[in-house]
Design an enzyme around this catalytic site. Structure first.
Site, PDB file in Angstrom:
ATOM      1  N   ASP A 278      34.001  40.110  17.093  1.00 53.90           N
ATOM      2  CA  ASP A 278      34.392  40.588  18.428  1.00 53.90           C
ATOM      3  C   ASP A 278      33.825  42.004  18.568  1.00 53.90           C
ATOM      4  OD1 ASP A 278      37.141  39.837  20.455  1.00 53.90           O
ATOM      5  OD2 ASP A 278      36.046  41.724  20.664  1.00 53.90           O
TER       6      ASP A 278
ATOM      7  N   LEU B 279      47.779  36.493  38.730  1.00 53.49           N
ATOM      8  CA  LEU B 279      49.158  36.480  39.244  1.00 53.49           C
ATOM      9  C   LEU B 279      50.222  36.828  38.186  1.00 53.49           C
ATOM     10  CD1 LEU B 279      51.059  35.812  41.618  1.00 53.49           C
ATOM     11  CD2 LEU B 279      51.116  33.464  40.779  1.00 53.49           C
TER      12      LEU B 279
ATOM     13  N   TYR C 140      30.669  35.102  37.256  1.00 48.10           N
ATOM     14  CA  TYR C 140      31.472  34.700  36.091  1.00 48.10           C
ATOM     15  C   TYR C 140      31.549  33.173  36.009  1.00 48.10           C
ATOM     16  CZ  TYR C 140      35.498  33.202  33.446  1.00 48.10           C
ATOM     17  OH  TYR C 140      36.302  32.505  32.569  1.00 48.10           O
TER      18      TYR C 140
ATOM     19  N   TYR D 122      39.710  25.253  30.749  1.00 49.01           N
ATOM     20  CA  TYR D 122      41.093  25.716  30.902  1.00 49.01           C
ATOM     21  C   TYR D 122      41.444  25.778  32.379  1.00 49.01           C
ATOM     22  CZ  TYR D 122      39.798  28.276  26.538  1.00 49.01           C
ATOM     23  OH  TYR D 122      39.327  28.685  25.321  1.00 49.01           O
TER      24      TYR D 122
ATOM     25  N   LYS E 284      29.855  30.322  33.199  1.00 45.49           N
ATOM     26  CA  LYS E 284      30.559  29.267  32.450  1.00 45.49           C
ATOM     27  C   LYS E 284      29.849  27.933  32.660  1.00 45.49           C
ATOM     28  CE  LYS E 284      33.097  31.459  30.343  1.00 45.49           C
ATOM     29  NZ  LYS E 284      33.454  31.411  28.950  1.00 45.49           N
TER      30      LYS E 284
ATOM     31  N   ASN F 231      44.950  27.451  34.312  1.00 43.38           N
ATOM     32  CA  ASN F 231      45.329  28.871  34.367  1.00 43.38           C
ATOM     33  C   ASN F 231      46.191  29.253  33.162  1.00 43.38           C
ATOM     34  OD1 ASN F 231      44.442  28.197  37.111  1.00 43.38           O
ATOM     35  ND2 ASN F 231      45.159  30.233  37.646  1.00 43.38           N
TER      36      ASN F 231
ATOM     37  N   SER G 160      36.042  26.702  31.842  1.00 43.62           N
ATOM     38  CA  SER G 160      37.081  26.988  32.824  1.00 43.62           C
ATOM     39  C   SER G 160      37.054  25.942  33.930  1.00 43.62           C
ATOM     40  CB  SER G 160      36.789  28.371  33.426  1.00 43.62           C
ATOM     41  OG  SER G 160      37.563  28.582  34.566  1.00 43.62           O
TER      42      SER G 160
ATOM     43  N   ASN H 154      36.860  44.201  25.177  1.00 38.95           N
ATOM     44  CA  ASN H 154      38.129  44.004  25.886  1.00 38.95           C
ATOM     45  C   ASN H 154      39.283  43.747  24.914  1.00 38.95           C
ATOM     46  OD1 ASN H 154      39.661  43.905  28.232  1.00 38.95           O
ATOM     47  ND2 ASN H 154      39.494  41.681  28.399  1.00 38.95           N
TER      48      ASN H 154
ATOM     49  N   ASP I  15      39.406  32.135  47.179  1.00 35.15           N
ATOM     50  CA  ASP I  15      40.524  31.342  46.661  1.00 35.15           C
ATOM     51  C   ASP I  15      40.576  29.966  47.333  1.00 35.15           C
ATOM     52  OD1 ASP I  15      41.416  33.157  44.849  1.00 35.15           O
ATOM     53  OD2 ASP I  15      43.227  33.746  45.933  1.00 35.15           O
TER      54      ASP I  15
HETATM   55  P1  NAD Z   1      39.538  38.323  26.626  1.00 35.72           P
HETATM   56  O1  NAD Z   1      38.716  39.307  27.360  1.00 35.72           O
HETATM   57  O2  NAD Z   1      40.938  38.675  26.311  1.00 35.72           O
HETATM   58  O3  NAD Z   1      38.816  37.898  25.268  1.00 35.72           O
HETATM   59  C1  NAD Z   1      37.426  37.851  25.126  1.00 35.72           C
HETATM   60  C2  NAD Z   1      37.073  38.605  23.859  1.00 35.72           C
HETATM   61  O4  NAD Z   1      35.652  38.539  23.677  1.00 35.72           O
HETATM   62  C3  NAD Z   1      37.437  40.080  23.932  1.00 35.72           C
HETATM   63  O5  NAD Z   1      38.179  40.458  22.782  1.00 35.72           O
HETATM   64  C4  NAD Z   1      36.095  40.822  23.980  1.00 35.72           C
HETATM   65  O6  NAD Z   1      36.159  42.061  23.322  1.00 35.72           O
HETATM   66  C5  NAD Z   1      35.170  39.812  23.302  1.00 35.72           C
HETATM   67  N1  NAD Z   1      33.761  39.859  23.710  1.00 35.72           N
HETATM   68  C6  NAD Z   1      33.254  39.856  24.970  1.00 35.72           C
HETATM   69  N2  NAD Z   1      31.914  39.893  24.924  1.00 35.72           N
HETATM   70  C7  NAD Z   1      31.558  39.902  23.609  1.00 35.72           C
HETATM   71  C8  NAD Z   1      30.321  39.941  22.918  1.00 35.72           C
HETATM   72  N3  NAD Z   1      29.159  40.010  23.560  1.00 35.72           N
HETATM   73  N4  NAD Z   1      30.333  39.924  21.565  1.00 35.72           N
HETATM   74  C9  NAD Z   1      31.506  39.876  20.882  1.00 35.72           C
HETATM   75  N5  NAD Z   1      32.707  39.859  21.488  1.00 35.72           N
HETATM   76  C10 NAD Z   1      32.735  39.864  22.832  1.00 35.72           C
HETATM   77  O7  NAD Z   1      39.477  36.959  27.468  1.00 35.72           O
HETATM   78  P2  NAD Z   1      40.333  35.636  27.281  1.00 35.72           P
HETATM   79  O8  NAD Z   1      41.237  35.511  28.431  1.00 35.72           O
HETATM   80  O9  NAD Z   1      40.875  35.568  25.910  1.00 35.72           O
HETATM   81  O10 NAD Z   1      39.192  34.558  27.456  1.00 35.72           O
HETATM   82  C11 NAD Z   1      38.553  33.960  26.348  1.00 35.72           C
HETATM   83  C12 NAD Z   1      37.558  32.932  26.837  1.00 35.72           C
HETATM   84  O11 NAD Z   1      38.227  31.960  27.642  1.00 35.72           O
HETATM   85  C13 NAD Z   1      36.464  33.513  27.721  1.00 35.72           C
HETATM   86  O12 NAD Z   1      35.256  32.841  27.400  1.00 35.72           O
HETATM   87  C14 NAD Z   1      36.903  33.156  29.121  1.00 35.72           C
HETATM   88  O13 NAD Z   1      35.808  33.016  29.974  1.00 35.72           O
HETATM   89  C15 NAD Z   1      37.582  31.822  28.892  1.00 35.72           C
HETATM   90  N6  NAD Z   1      38.585  31.513  29.911  1.00 35.72           N
HETATM   91  C16 NAD Z   1      39.671  32.350  30.062  1.00 35.72           C
HETATM   92  C17 NAD Z   1      40.611  32.068  31.044  1.00 35.72           C
HETATM   93  C18 NAD Z   1      41.803  32.967  31.218  1.00 35.72           C
HETATM   94  O14 NAD Z   1      42.473  32.851  32.227  1.00 35.72           O
HETATM   95  N7  NAD Z   1      42.135  33.846  30.305  1.00 35.72           N
HETATM   96  C19 NAD Z   1      40.459  30.944  31.872  1.00 35.72           C
HETATM   97  C20 NAD Z   1      39.359  30.116  31.685  1.00 35.72           C
HETATM   98  C21 NAD Z   1      38.427  30.406  30.693  1.00 35.72           C
HETATM   99  C1  UD1 Z   2      41.341  33.236  38.618  1.00 31.29           C
HETATM  100  C2  UD1 Z   2      39.835  33.229  38.734  1.00 31.29           C
HETATM  101  C3  UD1 Z   2      39.268  32.124  37.843  1.00 31.29           C
HETATM  102  C4  UD1 Z   2      39.754  32.291  36.419  1.00 31.29           C
HETATM  103  C5  UD1 Z   2      41.284  32.320  36.412  1.00 31.29           C
HETATM  104  C6  UD1 Z   2      41.812  32.625  35.024  1.00 31.29           C
HETATM  105  C7  UD1 Z   2      39.392  34.067  41.002  1.00 31.29           C
HETATM  106  C8  UD1 Z   2      38.898  33.729  42.376  1.00 31.29           C
HETATM  107  N1  UD1 Z   2      39.450  33.035  40.123  1.00 31.29           N
HETATM  108  O1  UD1 Z   2      41.830  32.000  39.090  1.00 31.29           O
HETATM  109  O2  UD1 Z   2      37.859  32.170  37.867  1.00 31.29           O
HETATM  110  O3  UD1 Z   2      39.296  31.228  35.600  1.00 31.29           O
HETATM  111  O4  UD1 Z   2      41.738  33.377  37.281  1.00 31.29           O
HETATM  112  O5  UD1 Z   2      43.196  32.390  34.968  1.00 31.29           O
HETATM  113  O6  UD1 Z   2      39.705  35.208  40.699  1.00 31.29           O
HETATM  114  N2  UD1 Z   2      47.711  35.623  43.674  1.00 31.29           N
HETATM  115  C9  UD1 Z   2      48.496  36.364  44.523  1.00 31.29           C
HETATM  116  N3  UD1 Z   2      48.648  37.702  44.264  1.00 31.29           N
HETATM  117  C10 UD1 Z   2      48.064  38.322  43.203  1.00 31.29           C
HETATM  118  C11 UD1 Z   2      47.263  37.547  42.334  1.00 31.29           C
HETATM  119  C12 UD1 Z   2      47.100  36.206  42.614  1.00 31.29           C
HETATM  120  O7  UD1 Z   2      49.024  35.848  45.491  1.00 31.29           O
HETATM  121  O8  UD1 Z   2      48.239  39.539  43.038  1.00 31.29           O
HETATM  122  C13 UD1 Z   2      47.574  34.176  43.914  1.00 31.29           C
HETATM  123  C14 UD1 Z   2      46.141  33.708  44.133  1.00 31.29           C
HETATM  124  O9  UD1 Z   2      45.789  33.796  45.478  1.00 31.29           O
HETATM  125  C15 UD1 Z   2      46.221  32.257  43.627  1.00 31.29           C
HETATM  126  C16 UD1 Z   2      47.267  32.335  42.511  1.00 31.29           C
HETATM  127  O10 UD1 Z   2      48.024  33.513  42.757  1.00 31.29           O
HETATM  128  O11 UD1 Z   2      46.715  31.408  44.617  1.00 31.29           O
HETATM  129  C17 UD1 Z   2      46.663  32.422  41.125  1.00 31.29           C
HETATM  130  O12 UD1 Z   2      45.742  33.505  41.089  1.00 31.29           O
HETATM  131  P1  UD1 Z   2      45.057  34.011  39.721  1.00 31.29           P
HETATM  132  O13 UD1 Z   2      46.095  34.206  38.692  1.00 31.29           O
HETATM  133  O14 UD1 Z   2      44.178  35.160  40.055  1.00 31.29           O
HETATM  134  O15 UD1 Z   2      44.200  32.756  39.248  1.00 31.29           O
HETATM  135  P2  UD1 Z   2      43.058  31.926  40.042  1.00 31.29           P
HETATM  136  O16 UD1 Z   2      42.712  32.563  41.319  1.00 31.29           O
HETATM  137  O17 UD1 Z   2      43.478  30.507  40.081  1.00 31.29           O
END
Ligand code: NAD
Ligand code: UD1
Length: 352
Positions: free
Chosen positions: A34, A211, A160, A188, A164, A190, A134, A38, A308
């Protein structure tokens, strides 16, 4: 016989650290790379704070290396040092809004980074990988629930989401080019919540965009009010509906898919949804969080957030059928565990 060695990229992050915990609890040996873009590491500490806590919780060692996956030489060093059996690839930048401002940084990090990783894997004869994808790859749903046959890449509105989708396409081409490759892409829905101990959880930088962490900071008094983006959606109460999945269910899904991919005869590219199959509106989530924290939370109804959609939820039957995984936790568990994490760690992983 010792269990396989798993290389986890991005293992210090939110989903990665919870999955490292689950892997260690299942006795796998875990190597993490890592670059900490972040993730928080205290000055002088050996490990990022999330992984330090994971070690404490499991009594097991995490082999951590501060490496950027775009750096081929350093990644090669890791693959020379450990006999890796499978890679779990979480490392990526993930902020939707930021990706629209600095798209090249996102494409370089997420796409070039993945391609360097795949090349180094190939050079070392490592052909098994589980990828963090995602539901965003589905774009605007043409039907619900979303199954894996739903078209992808159409209507992905931000760099973004496109990154993916593009990486999935690269992985499909790779699997078609050589039958040795085995890649599972986990889409994934949410992910929310925190480990039930409240020791590890999501630690967003600055004001949260998503959210659940936003509501948690309203509940703790860090933020004044929730803004609900849109109350005129075609949903049961007019607010957006999503398939929230508890982070512990999500990490369990990774380990189930790992057991499947590690079978010697498993090859090719397959994508699987990780979701509960149930949709909850913003107001449903708010109500459940109010129950968890025991107080009313202030909110305003404001216009829709650009990009959205009304509703998104999974058909998760393929994961159940293929690697016998189903989500077990509901929205109340997700809110309770988020609240516990927020209370125990008002500053996230930072000590101040
Ligand atoms: P996160 O930012 O908490 O974790 C990502 C980690 O990757 C971080 O620790 C960051 O330091 C590291 N990183 C980023 N770029 C790097 C690089 N070039 N080399 C080495 N390390 C690097 O994010 P997360 O929420 O844990 O997400 C993890 C994965 O899941 C991501 O690929 C994200 O796109 C995917 N994903 C997350 C969500 C979500 O809601 N959290 C939803 C769908 C998909
Ligand atoms: C967002 C990302 C998506 C990502 C996902 C990770 C966008 C457009 N999409 O999805 O790419 O994979 O997060 O979990 O950003 N909401 C509010 N108030 C807020 C925040 C959110 O009303 O302050 C609402 C949004 O309009 C939505 C719901 O809550 O209806 C969920 O929002 P959020 O948690 O940001 O997830 P996604 O938009 O589904």
């Amino acid at each position: 016989m010792s269990l396989p060695v798993i290389l986890v990229t991005g293992g210090a992050g939110y989903v990665g650290s919870h999955t490292v915990l689950e892997l260690l609890n299942n006795n796998y040996t875990v190597v993490v790379v890592d670059n900490l873009v972040n993730a928080h590491k205290d000055k002088g500490a050996d490990l990022p704070e999330a992984l330090r806590r994971v070690e404490r919780m499991t009594g097991r060692t995490v082999y951590f290396h501060s490496v950027d996956i775009q750096n081929k030489e350093e990644l090669t060093r890791i693959f020379n040092h450990y006999k890796i059996d499978c890679v779990m690839h979480f490392a990526a930048l993930k902020a939707v809004g930021e990706s629209c401002q600095i798209p090249l940084t996102y494409y370089q990090n997420n796409i070039t980074g993945s391609s360097v990783l795949l090349e180094v894997m190939k050079n070392h004869g490592v052909y098994k990988l589980v990828y963090s994808s995602s539901a965003t790859v589905y774009g605007i749903p043409q039907y619900l629930p979303l199954d894996e046959k739903h078209p992808t890449g159409q209507g992905c509105t931000n760099p973004y989401g496109k990154s993916k989708y593009f990486v999935e396409e690269i992985m499909k081409d790779l699997c078609s080019s050589d039958p040795l490759w085995a890649i599972i892409s986990l889409r994934y829905f949410n992910p929310v919540g925190a480990h039930e101990s409240g020791e590890i959880g999501e630690d967003p930088l600055g004001i949260p965009n998503n959210l659940m962490p936003f509501i948690a900071q309203v509940a703790s008094g860090k933020l004044p009010r929730l803004q609900i983006f849109g109350s005129d959606y075609n949903t049961h109460d007019g607010t957006g509906v999503r398939d929230y999945i508890h982070i512990s269910d999500l990490s369990a899904g990774h380990v189930s898919s790992l057991k499947c991919i590690l079978k010697p005869d498993y090859t090719g590219f397959m994508a699987f949804n990780l979701g509960t199959g149930k949709g909850y509106s913003v107001l449903d989530v708010l109500k459940s969080f109010e129950k968890a924290c025991g107080k009313k939370l202030p909110y305003d109804l404001v216009p829709r957030r650009p990009g959205d959609i009304d509703s998104s939820y999974a058909d998760a039957t393929l994961s159940k059928k293929t690697f016998n995984w189903t989500a077990t936790k509901g929205i109340d568990d997700m809110c309770q565990d988020t609240w516990l994490w927020q209370q125990k760690n008002p500053n996230g992983f930072k000590s101040q």
